[in-house]
Motif scaffolding. Sequence first.
Motif, PDB file in Angstrom:
ATOM      1  N   UNK A 160      29.912  31.367  63.241  1.00  0.00           N
ATOM      2  CA  UNK A 160      29.951  32.809  62.811  1.00  0.00           C
ATOM      3  C   UNK A 160      29.355  32.883  61.290  1.00  0.00           C
ATOM      4  N   UNK A 161      28.420  33.704  61.109  1.00  0.00           N
ATOM      5  CA  UNK A 161      27.920  34.150  59.892  1.00  0.00           C
ATOM      6  C   UNK A 161      26.707  33.095  59.460  1.00  0.00           C
ATOM      7  N   UNK A 162      26.670  32.069  60.283  1.00  0.00           N
ATOM      8  CA  UNK A 162      25.277  31.331  59.950  1.00  0.00           C
ATOM      9  C   UNK A 162      23.902  31.926  60.597  1.00  0.00           C
ATOM     10  N   UNK A 163      22.848  31.452  60.108  1.00  0.00           N
ATOM     11  CA  UNK A 163      21.449  32.127  60.628  1.00  0.00           C
ATOM     12  C   UNK A 163      21.445  31.204  61.865  1.00  0.00           C
ATOM     13  N   UNK A 164      20.787  31.660  63.105  1.00  0.00           N
ATOM     14  CA  UNK A 164      20.088  31.008  64.080  1.00  0.00           C
ATOM     15  C   UNK A 164      19.116  30.035  63.863  1.00  0.00           C
ATOM     16  N   UNK A 165      19.020  28.981  64.340  1.00  0.00           N
ATOM     17  CA  UNK A 165      17.742  28.226  64.091  1.00  0.00           C
ATOM     18  C   UNK A 165      17.245  27.851  65.729  1.00  0.00           C
ATOM     19  N   UNK A 166      15.801  27.810  65.499  1.00  0.00           N
ATOM     20  CA  UNK A 166      14.881  27.686  66.664  1.00  0.00           C
ATOM     21  C   UNK A 166      15.158  26.084  67.172  1.00  0.00           C
ATOM     22  N   UNK A 167      14.867  25.671  68.452  1.00  0.00           N
ATOM     23  CA  UNK A 167      14.756  24.338  68.660  1.00  0.00           C
ATOM     24  C   UNK A 167      13.435  24.131  68.626  1.00  0.00           C
ATOM     25  N   UNK A 168      12.867  22.785  68.817  1.00  0.00           N
ATOM     26  CA  UNK A 168      11.599  22.397  68.733  1.00  0.00           C
ATOM     27  C   UNK A 168      10.789  22.759  70.109  1.00  0.00           C
ATOM     28  N   UNK A 169       9.663  23.474  69.804  1.00  0.00           N
ATOM     29  CA  UNK A 169       9.035  23.996  70.920  1.00  0.00           C
ATOM     30  C   UNK A 169       9.105  25.863  71.127  1.00  0.00           C
ATOM     31  N   UNK A 170      10.047  26.124  70.206  1.00  0.00           N
ATOM     32  CA  UNK A 170      10.460  27.397  70.219  1.00  0.00           C
ATOM     33  C   UNK A 170      10.157  28.269  68.684  1.00  0.00           C
ATOM     34  N   UNK A 171      10.164  29.398  68.678  1.00  0.00           N
ATOM     35  CA  UNK A 171       9.986  30.144  67.328  1.00  0.00           C
ATOM     36  C   UNK A 171      10.817  31.180  67.160  1.00  0.00           C
ATOM     37  N   UNK A 172      11.344  31.455  66.178  1.00  0.00           N
ATOM     38  CA  UNK A 172      12.202  32.679  65.901  1.00  0.00           C
ATOM     39  C   UNK A 172      11.300  33.566  64.780  1.00  0.00           C
ATOM     40  N   UNK A 173      11.177  34.687  65.294  1.00  0.00           N
ATOM     41  CA  UNK A 173       9.999  35.543  64.586  1.00  0.00           C
ATOM     42  C   UNK A 173      10.577  37.188  64.860  1.00  0.00           C
ATOM     43  N   UNK A 174      10.169  37.902  63.637  1.00  0.00           N
ATOM     44  CA  UNK A 174      10.900  39.252  63.580  1.00  0.00           C
ATOM     45  C   UNK A 174       9.491  40.140  63.962  1.00  0.00           C
ATOM     46  N   UNK A 175       9.611  40.637  65.116  1.00  0.00           N
ATOM     47  CA  UNK A 175       8.619  41.669  65.507  1.00  0.00           C
ATOM     48  C   UNK A 175       8.874  42.996  65.139  1.00  0.00           C
ATOM     49  N   UNK A 176      10.219  43.269  65.082  1.00  0.00           N
ATOM     50  CA  UNK A 176      10.775  44.472  64.361  1.00  0.00           C
ATOM     51  C   UNK A 176      11.470  44.081  63.338  1.00  0.00           C
ATOM     52  N   UNK A 177      11.706  44.958  62.252  1.00  0.00           N
ATOM     53  CA  UNK A 177      11.993  44.658  61.032  1.00  0.00           C
ATOM     54  C   UNK A 177      13.673  44.254  61.082  1.00  0.00           C
ATOM     55  N   UNK A 178      14.199  43.052  60.587  1.00  0.00           N
ATOM     56  CA  UNK A 178      15.555  42.895  60.610  1.00  0.00           C
ATOM     57  C   UNK A 178      16.100  42.501  61.926  1.00  0.00           C
ATOM     58  N   UNK A 179      15.147  42.065  62.915  1.00  0.00           N
ATOM     59  CA  UNK A 179      15.515  41.612  64.074  1.00  0.00           C
ATOM     60  C   UNK A 179      14.967  40.425  64.653  1.00  0.00           C
ATOM     61  N   UNK A 180      15.513  39.352  64.664  1.00  0.00           N
ATOM     62  CA  UNK A 180      15.164  37.996  65.078  1.00  0.00           C
ATOM     63  C   UNK A 180      14.847  37.996  66.656  1.00  0.00           C
ATOM     64  N   UNK A 181      13.837  37.426  67.208  1.00  0.00           N
ATOM     65  CA  UNK A 181      13.677  37.119  68.278  1.00  0.00           C
ATOM     66  C   UNK A 181      12.896  35.721  68.653  1.00  0.00           C
ATOM     67  N   UNK A 182      13.406  35.110  69.812  1.00  0.00           N
ATOM     68  CA  UNK A 182      13.199  33.785  70.039  1.00  0.00           C
ATOM     69  C   UNK A 182      11.717  33.956  71.034  1.00  0.00           C
ATOM     70  N   UNK A 183      10.648  33.136  70.737  1.00  0.00           N
ATOM     71  CA  UNK A 183       9.464  32.945  71.451  1.00  0.00           C
ATOM     72  C   UNK A 183       9.342  31.566  71.736  1.00  0.00           C
TER      73      UNK A 183
END
Length: 256
Positions: A9-32
Amino acid sequence: GEGAECGGYGSQPKALAGYHLYSVEADHLEIFECSSEPRRCPGGEAGVCAAGRTGIACANCVSGKTPESDGTCTECSSGDSFIVASAAVIILIMVFIYRRVAVHDGKRMKQEVLLSITTTAQLLFVLQVSAIMSRMVIEWPEPMRSFFSFISIFTFELKFFRLGCVTAVSELTTYLLKLAVLPSIILALTMFHVVYCLLRRRSPWEEKSALIGAIGLFVTSLYAALTSSIASPFQCSQHPNNRWTMKAAQGTLCWE
């Protein structure tokens, strides 16, 4: 969720190797998922990519840099642009094929000439199919990885020419350039035909069968690459966030 981990709780998510966290829309992280080249995405905090990379799924190189086989992008050097050399080679090939067809037009073509032309056309087709196969989501080992990277030129993959070292090129521009390959070949062959006929003091229209034969040879030889290039915007892969991106350009969202 798939491709990411959260420390609590309260911590930022982290991507695993081979994946990428990116904000397509402002303030909204998505995994690719970086399926086409996992080494582009080392994982970690949002936006982290391999050196010199940026964009969705770390698919693009930073301006002024060129992709490398290890998934990174490095600074362009003076020898990184193959445009002039490649254009010269392509022009020489077109002149050679046109001359072969023109010289034997209306005559019985020698068996050796016919065999060489047919073999070359079949070899080009095999290379194109092999390059299309390389787009499958498989972690190809060396030397297959380097081989597939090289033969990608036969499916009009313009990244081989490293256009990014000359100017900034968008995916739309890249796609339009691919579509322009065949009309450019037809235009070039027509110019060769007109000049060749005028030098021989013959009517280009009366000798049109040589031009038609040369164009037909190119179209049949490049059929697989042409159809693959035209269909590329419709060949998309789904990511864990339910978004879709182009297989040939993972940095471009489909249908959005």
